[in-house]
Scaffold this motif. Structure first.
Motif, PDB file in Angstrom:
ATOM      1  N   GLU A   1      -2.354   0.503   0.044  1.00 15.51           N
ATOM      2  CA  GLU A   1      -1.383   0.072  -0.975  1.00 15.51           C
ATOM      3  C   GLU A   1      -1.983   0.129  -2.369  1.00 15.51           C
ATOM      4  O   GLU A   1      -1.314   0.501  -3.329  1.00 15.51           O
ATOM      5  N   ALA A   2      -3.276  -0.250  -2.488  1.00 14.64           N
ATOM      6  CA  ALA A   2      -3.944  -0.214  -3.804  1.00 14.64           C
ATOM      7  C   ALA A   2      -4.032   1.231  -4.298  1.00 14.64           C
ATOM      8  O   ALA A   2      -3.851   1.519  -5.486  1.00 14.64           O
ATOM      9  N   TRP A   3      -4.320   2.142  -3.371  1.00 16.44           N
ATOM     10  CA  TRP A   3      -4.408   3.566  -3.728  1.00 16.44           C
ATOM     11  C   TRP A   3      -3.036   4.090  -4.156  1.00 16.44           C
ATOM     12  O   TRP A   3      -2.883   4.745  -5.186  1.00 16.44           O
ATOM     13  N   TRP A   4      -2.011   3.773  -3.349  1.00 13.50           N
ATOM     14  CA  TRP A   4      -0.643   4.245  -3.637  1.00 13.50           C
ATOM     15  C   TRP A   4      -0.174   3.730  -4.989  1.00 13.50           C
ATOM     16  O   TRP A   4       0.433   4.450  -5.792  1.00 13.50           O
TER      17      TRP A   4
ATOM     18  N   ALA B   1      -2.091   2.836  -7.525  1.00 15.11           N
ATOM     19  CA  ALA B   1      -2.841   3.452  -8.626  1.00 15.11           C
ATOM     20  C   ALA B   1      -2.445   4.909  -8.841  1.00 15.11           C
ATOM     21  O   ALA B   1      -2.384   5.368  -9.981  1.00 15.11           O
ATOM     22  N   VAL B   2      -2.188   5.644  -7.744  1.00 17.10           N
ATOM     23  CA  VAL B   2      -1.984   7.088  -7.947  1.00 17.10           C
ATOM     24  C   VAL B   2      -0.504   7.489  -8.010  1.00 17.10           C
ATOM     25  O   VAL B   2      -0.197   8.576  -8.478  1.00 17.10           O
ATOM     26  N   ILE B   3       0.400   6.603  -7.565  1.00 20.36           N
ATOM     27  CA  ILE B   3       1.825   6.963  -7.653  1.00 20.36           C
ATOM     28  C   ILE B   3       2.615   5.944  -8.477  1.00 20.36           C
ATOM     29  O   ILE B   3       3.172   6.272  -9.520  1.00 20.36           O
TER      30      ILE B   3
ATOM     31  N   ASP C   1       3.540   8.427 -14.042  1.00 22.18           N
ATOM     32  CA  ASP C   1       4.808   9.151 -14.001  1.00 22.18           C
ATOM     33  C   ASP C   1       4.607  10.634 -13.677  1.00 22.18           C
ATOM     34  O   ASP C   1       5.552  11.405 -13.702  1.00 22.18           O
ATOM     35  N   ASP C   2       3.345  11.028 -13.379  1.00 16.66           N
ATOM     36  CA  ASP C   2       3.105  12.438 -13.070  1.00 16.66           C
ATOM     37  C   ASP C   2       2.740  12.646 -11.603  1.00 16.66           C
ATOM     38  O   ASP C   2       2.100  13.638 -11.254  1.00 16.66           O
ATOM     39  N   MET C   3       3.112  11.691 -10.739  1.00 14.11           N
ATOM     40  CA  MET C   3       2.783  11.825  -9.319  1.00 14.11           C
ATOM     41  C   MET C   3       3.971  11.399  -8.464  1.00 14.11           C
ATOM     42  O   MET C   3       4.706  10.487  -8.829  1.00 14.11           O
ATOM     43  N   VAL C   4       4.107  12.065  -7.311  1.00 10.27           N
ATOM     44  CA  VAL C   4       5.112  11.644  -6.330  1.00 10.27           C
ATOM     45  C   VAL C   4       4.451  11.621  -4.957  1.00 10.27           C
ATOM     46  O   VAL C   4       3.400  12.222  -4.756  1.00 10.27           O
TER      47      VAL C   4
END
Ligand code: GAP
Length: 458
Positions: free
Chosen positions: A53-56, A58-60, A64-67
């Protein structure tokens, strides 16, 4: 007086804690286990979920440039021809002529069996992908593979995502999922297993900007581990030599962690260039070009890939958090897990099992559970219960005592300092929230007081 020992933890202590407290068990243990497969128990599954969840987040979630994506584990077999896995995902394997144990020959110093000293056969190449069959007939035409990395599911969906989200370069697709490798050399607990989870980002960029984005992701990913509590001195970046580079990579760095067995890869960050999209376009006959509206050009984007292991991250967070303290002649084992990662955020501990106390404690427990994973423990002395929570990394404990019945207050005890404050029960939730977000313990809510100072704040 408390003495802190910062000696590096050995793997046996981590394995023993994980087994004893229900973080990680050997897979199918009642049948003797299955080599290099592991089951995450009630606390392990929470820790792993929190890491993901921490990764998700931070990276999504916070970008606004990740899906995100969740591709299937079984893919069209042509995927693995195009990716190079059928031909290149191999290790050299040699067998001992005496005891018949098998070894990765590139790991060995000479041609003798490390177990019995016997002579080894000439190595042959062994593909690490697990094969299985689709449909009822087990024949070559029906062979499919359990994916050895999640990345390919992202590459083959590149055009689907561009068309449906209208994302413009630079942008990334991230996914978390299981991967399978029939590793010859396994071991070091969950460090290298045959079934594991990956958290992978494929970040698509204009070719001429690849170096800039590669450096960006190196820094970003290194900081992620540090922000979640991994000590900086236990992290390093290591560049792959030319000989080491995977067939698809132009450049690659590992984020290494100082595990109990030494420095080893936690995450790999590769510049994959246009290798994957070119391969899949040529193999499928479908265009995987991107149309840049600004320059009115068609081209194949380059890909920067930060690829992390969930299980290796779990092991690194556990090793880094593990500490033993000498406390009045006893050893206090504690996990200094970041509150975001701790499996249980708060434990409610009634001082006794008297009915009136239990009623108040159970009410607090019920109120807090809507917000966090909360523990409840009323067995044995309060000191022992604190120790049990320390050992699993619970940041805060709440004690309900007889005075609570009169003054409607409870104590909050901090795992790391063992200091305590007393706060009105009506202020508990807000206070816990603030402490879990990093507010110092001695910042008090209205009506609160300092209850017990065990030792100086570190
Ligand atoms: N798509 C690129 C890729 O898969 P990799 O370096 O082979 O690259 C990425 O794997 C990450 O996956 C590693 O850094 C590691 O954290 C994790 N990983 C790989 N093999 C593993 C195994 N057998 N057991 C546990 N984790 C593994």
């Amino acid at each position: 007086m408390t003495e802190t020992s910062s000696t590096k933890v050995d793997m046996e202590k981590i394995v023993s804690l994980c087994r004893r407290r229900g973080f990680i068990f050997p897979s199918s243990e009642i049948y003797g286990g299955l080599s290099s497969c592991w089951d995450y128990g009630p606390l392990g599954v929470e820790l792993k979920r929190n890491i993901k969840e921490a990764w998700w987040r931070a990276v999504i979630q916070e970008r606004d440039d990740m899906v995100g994506l969740d591709a299937s584990i079984l893919m069209h077999p042509q995927t693995w021809e195009a990716s190079g896995h059928i031909e290149g995902f191999v290790d050299p394997l040699a067998e001992c002529k005496s005891c018949h144990l098998r070894w990765r020959s590139d790991d060995l110093e000479d041609n003798n069996c490390p177990s019995c000293g016997g002579e080894l056969t000439e190595p042959h190449l062994f593909n690490l992908m697990f094969k299985t069959f689709v449909g009822a007939i087990e024949e070559e035409a029906n062979v499919v593979y359990l994916r050895p990395e999640t990345a390919q599911g992202i590459f083959v969906n590149f055009q689907n995502v561009v068309n449906t989200t209208r994302k413009r370069l630079p942008f990334g697709i991230a996914q978390i999922g299981k991967a399978f490798r029939n590793e010859i050399t396994t071991g070091n607990f969950i460090f290298r297993s045959r079934e594991f989870e990956q958290m992978e980002i494929e970040f698509f960029v204009k070719p001429e900007t690849d170096k800039e984005w590669f450096n960006y992701w190196l820094e970003e990913r290194l900081n992620w581990y540090a922000k979640l509590g991994i000590k900086k001195e236990n992290l390093r970046l290591r560049q792959h030599t030319k000989e080491e580079l995977a067939h698809y990579a132009r450049e690659c760095y590992d984020i290494d962690y100082l595990f109990p067995m030494g420095w080893a890869e936690l995450e790999g960050i590769a510049n994959r260039g246009d290798f994957d999209l070119v391969q899949h376009a040529s193999s499928s006959g479908k265009s995987l070009e991107y149309f840049d509206e600004e320059s009115k050009e068609h081209f194949i984007p380059y890909i920067i890939e930060p690829s992390a292991g969930v299980d290796r991250s779990t092991l690194a967070f556990l090793c880094d958090a593990y500490e033993e303290e000498q406390e009045e002649g006893e050893t206090r084992v504690l996990l200094h897990l970041h509150p975001v990662l701790a499996p249980i955020k708060v434990a409610v501990l009634p001082l006794s099992r008297r009915e009136k106390l239990v009623a108040v404690a159970k009410q607090i427990y019920a109120d807090l559970r809507h917000q966090w994973m909360v523990g409840y423990d009323d067995a044995q002395s309060i000191g022992r219960r604190y120790r049990r929570q320390d050992e699993i990394g619970t940041p805060l404990c709440i004690t309900v005592d007889f005075q609570s019945l009169d003054d409607e207050q409870a104590t909050i005890r901090d795992r790391d300092t063992m200091n305590q404050i007393r706060v009105p029960i009506s202020e508990l939730k807000k206070t816990l929230q603030a402490k879990l977000e990093g507010e110092p313990l001695f910042v008090l809510p209205p009506g609160g007081s300092i209850w017990k100072v065990e030792r100086e704040e570190r």
